[in-house]
Design an enzyme around this catalytic site. Sequence first.
Site, PDB file in Angstrom:
ATOM      1  N   SER A  59       3.460  -2.600  10.354  1.00 14.47           N
ATOM      2  CA  SER A  59       4.917  -2.589  10.501  1.00 14.47           C
ATOM      3  C   SER A  59       5.580  -3.924  10.125  1.00 14.47           C
ATOM      4  CB  SER A  59       5.309  -2.168  11.919  1.00 14.47           C
ATOM      5  OG  SER A  59       4.858  -0.849  12.175  1.00 14.47           O
ATOM      6  N   GLU A  84      -6.884   4.143   8.131  1.00  7.59           N
ATOM      7  CA  GLU A  84      -6.742   5.586   7.849  1.00  7.59           C
ATOM      8  C   GLU A  84      -8.019   6.134   7.214  1.00  7.59           C
ATOM      9  OE1 GLU A  84      -3.022   5.244   5.736  1.00  7.59           O
ATOM     10  OE2 GLU A  84      -2.064   4.677   7.623  1.00  7.59           O
ATOM     11  N   GLU A  98      -5.266  -5.629  10.588  1.00 10.86           N
ATOM     12  CA  GLU A  98      -4.257  -4.596  10.813  1.00 10.86           C
ATOM     13  C   GLU A  98      -4.532  -3.899  12.137  1.00 10.86           C
ATOM     14  OE1 GLU A  98      -2.340  -3.211   6.944  1.00 10.86           O
ATOM     15  OE2 GLU A  98      -4.129  -2.014   7.223  1.00 10.86           O
ATOM     16  N   GLY A 151       2.349   1.797  10.826  1.00  5.20           N
ATOM     17  CA  GLY A 151       3.249   2.938  10.682  1.00  5.20           C
ATOM     18  C   GLY A 151       3.946   3.344  11.969  1.00  5.20           C
ATOM     19  N   ASN A 192       0.864  -1.181   0.000  1.00  7.88           N
ATOM     20  CA  ASN A 192       0.000   0.000   0.000  1.00  7.88           C
ATOM     21  C   ASN A 192       0.902   1.233   0.000  1.00  7.88           C
ATOM     22  OD1 ASN A 192      -1.838   2.021   0.521  1.00  7.88           O
ATOM     23  ND2 ASN A 192      -2.364   1.325   2.590  1.00  7.88           N
ATOM     24  N   HIS A 199      -9.484   0.557   5.164  1.00 12.83           N
ATOM     25  CA  HIS A 199      -8.199   0.788   5.834  1.00 12.83           C
ATOM     26  C   HIS A 199      -8.427   1.703   7.035  1.00 12.83           C
ATOM     27  CE1 HIS A 199      -4.114   2.145   6.584  1.00 12.83           C
ATOM     28  NE2 HIS A 199      -3.708   1.079   5.919  1.00 12.83           N
ATOM     29  N   LYS A 230       0.106   4.286  -0.251  1.00 17.66           N
ATOM     30  CA  LYS A 230      -0.525   5.453   0.393  1.00 17.66           C
ATOM     31  C   LYS A 230      -0.270   6.731  -0.435  1.00 17.66           C
ATOM     32  CE  LYS A 230      -0.012   3.226   4.838  1.00 17.66           C
ATOM     33  NZ  LYS A 230       0.006   3.363   6.275  1.00 17.66           N
TER      34      LYS A 230
HETATM   35  C1  PEP Z   1      -0.752  -0.198   6.168  1.00 14.45           C
HETATM   36  O1  PEP Z   1      -0.877   0.992   5.991  1.00 14.45           O
HETATM   37  O2  PEP Z   1      -1.612  -0.953   5.728  1.00 14.45           O
HETATM   38  C2  PEP Z   1       0.412  -0.671   6.912  1.00 14.45           C
HETATM   39  C3  PEP Z   1       0.386  -1.888   7.351  1.00 14.45           C
HETATM   40  O3  PEP Z   1       1.444   0.227   7.095  1.00 14.45           O
HETATM   41  P1  PEP Z   1       2.873  -0.102   7.776  1.00 14.45           P
HETATM   42  O4  PEP Z   1       3.396  -1.354   7.147  1.00 14.45           O
HETATM   43  O5  PEP Z   1       3.718   1.094   7.482  1.00 14.45           O
HETATM   44  O6  PEP Z   1       2.618  -0.279   9.243  1.00 14.45           O
END
Ligand code: PEP
Length: 250
Positions: free
Chosen positions: A213, A97, A167, A173, A9, A95, A11
């Site tokens: 992460s 976000e 997630e 992040g 992703n 997601h 973003k």
């Molecule tokens: C994400 O945005 O779906 C995500 C898992 O980000 P990150 O790997 O940076 O934690």
Amino acid sequence: MRKKVIAGNWKLNNDLNESLSLVSELKSKLPDLGLNEVIVCPPYTSLESVNAVIKDSPIKLGAQNMHEADSGAYTGEISAQMLKSVGCEYVILGHSERRTIFNESDELINLKVKKALSKQLQVIFCVGETLEERESGVTNKVVEEQVKKGLNEIPESEIKNIIIAYEPVWAIGTGKTATPGQAQEVHQFIRSLVRNYYSEVTAQNIIIQYGGSVKPDNASELLSQPDIDGALVGGACLKSDSFIQIIKAV
Ligand code: PEP
């Protein structure tokens, strides 16, 4: 044996030139995937050009969001059909976000999931609890609510077109990863929900990705858990070397 699916992703990162460099590097370094799958989800502005690069490769194209309507007065929005027309096979929906920054509710996400499926887009449907929810011991309750509402009225025949991405919001992040044990526990729970709502066969077949992460140094331990069928990767997918190392961990 379920295949493993690794999705990146991007973003709000990478203009057109940066997108083309990243995807070209990925394509040239991509290992043999066997039956496994790799998906890249660039910003809208790069979808068509990235698609032209990956067309003759096993890399698949996904978008990061879409609107639930087919067309109309929705300034700035993009429809499922528009995504299809530039080569998308997947779309990420729900997601965290989108849920928090853009106030997307479970009901809205469900409308988007239904619309995407009706246009033959496969969905990466994200769920996960906040730190506060985890610390109050309501992780399963929160995840159950999101899965139940997000999949509301989706028939069993369509579930093969849905990947669920677990997630935990506190791991996105932040550099904090769920331990393989913590992630496995929730993945197993999500699979049991799918079993309850649909059937044993559908529960055994559904792909459940972990996101939060994921990095080259924790990917193999996470991906070796029995109910973790891949990863949704944010930060570490922005450099070809780290994304390729995660793919190799499969
Ligand atoms: C994400 O945005 O779906 C995500 C898992 O980000 P990150 O790997 O940076 O934690």
